[in-house]
Design an enzyme around this catalytic site. Structure first.
Site, PDB file in Angstrom:
ATOM      1  N   ASP A  60      50.373  36.628  39.587  1.00 19.03           N
ATOM      2  CA  ASP A  60      51.131  36.403  40.868  1.00 19.03           C
ATOM      3  C   ASP A  60      52.590  36.569  40.778  1.00 19.03           C
ATOM      4  O   ASP A  60      53.310  36.579  39.755  1.00 19.03           O
ATOM      5  CB  ASP A  60      50.731  35.420  41.648  1.00 19.03           C
ATOM      6  CG  ASP A  60      51.216  33.922  41.164  1.00 19.03           C
ATOM      7  OD1 ASP A  60      51.019  33.641  39.690  1.00 19.03           O
ATOM      8  OD2 ASP A  60      51.899  33.300  41.789  1.00 19.03           O
TER       9      ASP A  60
ATOM     10  N   HIS B  70      44.585  40.224  35.031  1.00 22.32           N
ATOM     11  CA  HIS B  70      45.032  39.897  36.409  1.00 22.32           C
ATOM     12  C   HIS B  70      46.422  39.686  36.344  1.00 22.32           C
ATOM     13  O   HIS B  70      46.872  38.717  36.421  1.00 22.32           O
ATOM     14  CB  HIS B  70      43.984  38.309  36.707  1.00 22.32           C
ATOM     15  CG  HIS B  70      44.566  38.028  38.110  1.00 22.32           C
ATOM     16  ND1 HIS B  70      43.821  38.584  39.058  1.00 22.32           N
ATOM     17  CD2 HIS B  70      45.485  37.241  38.583  1.00 22.32           C
ATOM     18  CE1 HIS B  70      44.240  37.977  40.385  1.00 22.32           C
ATOM     19  NE2 HIS B  70      44.990  37.132  39.910  1.00 22.32           N
TER      20      HIS B  70
ATOM     21  N   ASP C 125      36.983  41.249  30.431  1.00 25.08           N
ATOM     22  CA  ASP C 125      38.318  41.880  30.621  1.00 25.08           C
ATOM     23  C   ASP C 125      38.289  42.786  31.952  1.00 25.08           C
ATOM     24  O   ASP C 125      37.753  43.970  31.922  1.00 25.08           O
ATOM     25  CB  ASP C 125      38.235  42.950  29.409  1.00 25.08           C
ATOM     26  CG  ASP C 125      39.890  43.636  29.484  1.00 25.08           C
ATOM     27  OD1 ASP C 125      40.716  43.261  30.344  1.00 25.08           O
ATOM     28  OD2 ASP C 125      39.963  44.614  28.638  1.00 25.08           O
TER      29      ASP C 125
END
Ligand SMILES: [Zn+2]
Length: 587
Positions: free
Chosen positions: A191, A511, A555
């Site tokens: 993020d 991610h 994954d």
């Protein structure tokens, strides 16, 4: 410990909401199509560090295939360089596998090799070389440059973005109002938030790598914009984040918790996350939080030491900031942070700031030698001193860093306190060595460690072992520390390297928003994923069948509880690589 890490993960759950708005357009669905594919090496049942081995260190592969002997073939002339029998079978509980070990440690001649089993199964090729881990150190350290916020980042190969998050404002929870001119730092993870607490342990770990191994890092070129300046590249990259941390310190010495949007964005590039980036506080006076402020005090005291030769004015600024932050904490010893209303980014909540204050006090004493810091530190120690326990550090549990700094300081401290800290560290180090010897894949994790950010835990086991080796040099600590590196880079039951673009089969779908949104197939390089998690939080990981804990990994970019890279995951592995770079045999 992972429970505290889990707070971050819990906050990241909201990332799933972001996913629902994702620009990728993908839908959360069954996981079959995105399950990890078997690696070339793994398919053959030979698992080893895919980037290779140092000549003078132990070299072991784990074999799950049926076989009884193996050889190591040199690719240069096809000759047999080593041959031996496999170890007796053993059960590995973390994976559920029955395995044998192929130990070829006596092979020290540099070259390119592969392992061949007596059944004809072959591994991928791998090198034995003095500088075999230099590329890993380079790309993992450069990945911090890739995480820069508010900067025209260009790592090469198309991995680039223009300045991002330049519009900043004080959130109502900060006690101030209006726009502000605060930018910079490193994006925390997958993020784009920037959090003082996680920046604290990350920069602290990296600066410690400099303090212990700086002599060999001084000329290590990172090819960053500051290269060629007065400050060595390693320190210059860390300075980028330190400067942002300093900007979150208020004039009274207290430090705001974080800077982020109100919620996680979808999978977009950083420059596309528009709107004010808030400086966020507790929502009530004094608005700053104790853990964040103490973390900043600790890190700035280390920085004051590290930069004094290269950037004296910056070093003085860091020490002044550290003192102001420490003083603020004395007046505000327990202001805890919870996300204020309307804020949903990572919280890094912590119900106890004693360990952060212990760390800050130790670092300030180590820097200044002031008796006040010494007395306060000694007063914070458990009594009797034999009650001191040392475990791996995490974002919100940093007491070990405080203990170690005190014991490593070249100052006249309490001999009994130093001895207690050393003994506690060696005790934990010996436990890790035993666990490593018991585990079929050589890592030192216990079964309960596969719960949250297990790869960060593995790397921090190595950090602890390297500190133990400082206290009492012992090759078993060093071997165990390197075994965790092997585990992270391919010697695991999935045959996967958990660092992007490192090894013959590395993760492809972290991610990590830029990796998803940039339209380049391969992910951004040098990022360590947080790894197997038997206590999954996201829908994709939860949909995995319950398996042995090392297998609780997928994954998939949606699986933030097992496949999100974070800066605090990268930092301890950089520490390990820096230690190996500094080995006398490195040349
Ligand atoms: Zn940014």
């Amino acid at each position: 410990m992972y429970r505290r890490e889990f707070l971050k993960t819990t906050a990241s759950c909201l990332g799933a909401l972001g996913f629902a708005r994702s620009s990728s357009g993908a839908q959360i669905s069954g996981i079959d199509a995105v399950s990890p594919k078997p690696s070339a090496a793994g398919a053959g049942g030979i698992y080893l560090n895919q980037i290779g081995f140092l000549p003078d260190h132990a070299k072991v592969a784990t074999v799950s295939a049926r076989a009884s002997s193996f050889l190591v073939r040199s690719l240069k002339d096809n000759s047999v360089a080593f041959r031996s029998t496999l170890s007796p079978q053993r059960q590995d509980n973390a994976s559920g596998d029955t395995v044998r070990l192929a130990d070829f440690s006596p092979l020290k001649v540099p070259g390119e090799y592969r392992i061949e089993l007596d059944t004809g199964v072959k591994s991928d090729s791998f090198p034995i070389r003095k500088d075999v881990y230099d590329h890993a150190l380079l790309i993992m350290m450069r990945s911090f440059y890739g995480q820069r916020c508010g900067y025209d980042v260009d790592l090469g190969g198309g991995y680039a973005h223009p300045k991002c998050h330049m519009e900043a404002a004080f959130h109502a929870s900060s006690g101030k109002t209006g726009l502000c001119n605060i930018s910079g730092g490193w994006h925390d993870a997958g993020d784009y938030g920037r959090y003082i607490v996680n920046s604290g342990i990350t920069t602290g770990t990296l600066l410690w790598a400099w303090e212990l191994y700086g002599a060999s890092l001084k000329d290590f070129a990172l090819r960053i914009p500051e290269s060629g300046g007065n400050v060595p590249d390693f320190l210059a990259e860390i300075q980028w984040n330190l400067q942002w941390m300093l900007s979150l310190q208020d004039s009274d010495g207290g430090v705001w918790q974080k800077q982020s949007r109100d919620d996680f964005c979808s999978f977009i590039m950083p420059q596309d996350e528009l709107g004010p980036n808030y400086v966020i506080g507790t929502g009530f006076a004094p608005y700053k939080s104790t853990c964040a402020t103490a973390d900043l005090a600790a890190v700035m005291a280390i920085a004051a030491r590290c930069y004094s030769s290269y950037a004296p004015a910056f070093s003085r600024q860091c020490l002044k900031a550290a003192r102001a932050a420490w003083n603020w904490c004395q007046n505000n010893p327990s202001v805890l942070f919870k996300n204020p209303a309307g804020i949903h980014t990572a919280e890094f909540g912590d119900s106890d700031c004693h360990d952060e204050l212990l760390w800050a006090t130790a670092e300030l004493w180590r820097k200044t030698g002031d008796a006040t810091f010494h007395q306060v530190f000694l007063g914070m120690l458990p009594q009797p001193l034999s009650a001191i326990t040392v475990d791996v550090p995490s974002s919100t549990q940093v007491s070990s860093l405080g203990y170690w700094s005190y014991a490593l300081a070249r100052r006249e401290g309490s001999g009994t306190a130093i001895a207690a800290i050393q003994q506690a560290t060696l005790k934990t180090g010996r436990k890790f060595v035993r666990q490593s010897l018991d585990n079929g894949y050589g890592d030192s994790l216990a079964l309960e460690d596969y719960a949250g950010a297990s790869n960060s835990v593995a790397a921090n086991h190595s950090l602890l072992l390297l500190i133990a080796n400082q206290f009492e040099p012992d090759s078993s600590y060093l071997d165990c520390a390197v075994n965790n590196l092997h585990y992270l880079l391919g010697r695991n039951c999935l045959g996967i390297s958990w660092v992007t673009q490192l090894g013959s089969y590395s993760l492809q779908h972290p991610h990590h928003r830029p990796s998803v949104a940039d339209n380049i197939v391969a992910p951004w390089p040098g990022l360590l994923s947080n790894g197997p998690n038997a206590d999954p939080a996201d829908p994709i990981s939860k949909a995995l069948p319950r398996q042995a804990p090392m297998r609780m990994y997928v994954d998939d970019e949606r699986a933030y509880s097992c496949n999100e890279p974070t800066i605090n995951c990268n930092a301890p592995l950089v520490f390990v690589l820096a230690a190996l770079h500094a080995q006398p045999s490195h040349g």
